[in-house]
Design a protein around this motif. Structure first.
Motif, PDB file in Angstrom:
ATOM      1  N   THR A   1      -5.704  26.755  15.758  1.00 52.44           N
ATOM      2  CA  THR A   1      -5.688  27.064  14.576  1.00 52.44           C
ATOM      3  C   THR A   1      -5.385  26.208  13.411  1.00 52.44           C
ATOM      4  OG1 THR A   1      -3.298  25.452  14.732  1.00 52.44           O
ATOM      5  CG2 THR A   1      -3.456  27.974  16.079  1.00 52.44           C
ATOM      6  N   ARG A   2      -4.936  26.924  12.256  1.00 54.48           N
ATOM      7  CA  ARG A   2      -5.146  26.040  11.290  1.00 54.48           C
ATOM      8  C   ARG A   2      -4.833  24.446  11.600  1.00 54.48           C
ATOM      9  NH1 ARG A   2      -1.630  26.027   7.344  1.00 54.48           N
ATOM     10  NH2 ARG A   2       0.069  26.708   7.526  1.00 54.48           N
TER      11      ARG A   2
ATOM     12  N   GLU B   1      -5.066  22.346  14.338  1.00 53.32           N
ATOM     13  CA  GLU B   1      -5.408  22.102  15.476  1.00 53.32           C
ATOM     14  C   GLU B   1      -6.586  20.473  15.002  1.00 53.32           C
ATOM     15  OE1 GLU B   1      -9.504  23.370  18.804  1.00 53.32           O
ATOM     16  OE2 GLU B   1      -8.666  24.165  17.067  1.00 53.32           O
TER      17      GLU B   1
END
Length: 142
Positions: free
Chosen positions: A117-118, A120
């Motif tokens: 995901t963004r 991470e």
């Protein structure tokens, strides 16, 4: 908290929980000095209160029937470079105090939830903050 009072209750049990409503928790984490007077009163006698001692003075807690664990979470999070991880510092302290869930279980959750995901790039910082809180409590207060 972002601009107002916020309360979150988490119930942990090996048995079925019949009601999620908790008026007097055994353990509490307090992050804001504005509400310390209200929330310290809610902790059950004999309970434990973890406070962010960077923003709440330990002597502001007037109860002698609970154990207070001051953790400088905001200071630790600033050392790590992100004030936003103060909550994870306090979670780490709580895990060291309670053994409710293992740090490894939280690590696995963070990986499962945020890898790919963004967000991470924040996993490592959150894990580091949690470990710093756990280490602080273990070294200084237990």
């Amino acid at each position: 908290m972002r601009g107002g009072e916020s309360e979150c209750v988490v119930s942990l049990s090996d048995e079925e929980i019949s009601s999620p409503i908790v008026h007097h928790p055994q353990d509490a984490i307090l992050m804001d000095s504005l509400f310390q007077e209200i929330y310290q009163k809610k902790v059950k006698p004999g309970g434990r209160l973890i406070i962010d001692s960077s923003v709440i003075k330990p002597n502001a807690i007037k109860r002698d029937d609970i154990t207070v664990y001051p953790i400088p979470a905001t200071d630790i999070s600033l050392e790590l470079g992100a004030i936003q991880v103060g909550n994870m510092v306090l979670l780490g302290a709580y895990l060291a105090l309670s053994n409710a869930v293992s740090v490894d279980a939280i690590d696995a959750f963070l990986d499962g939830k945020f890898i790919g995901t963004r967000h991470e790039k924040l996993i490592s910082l959150n894990k580091q903050a949690m470990r710093r809180g756990s280490e602080y409590l273990s070294k200084n207060l237990s």
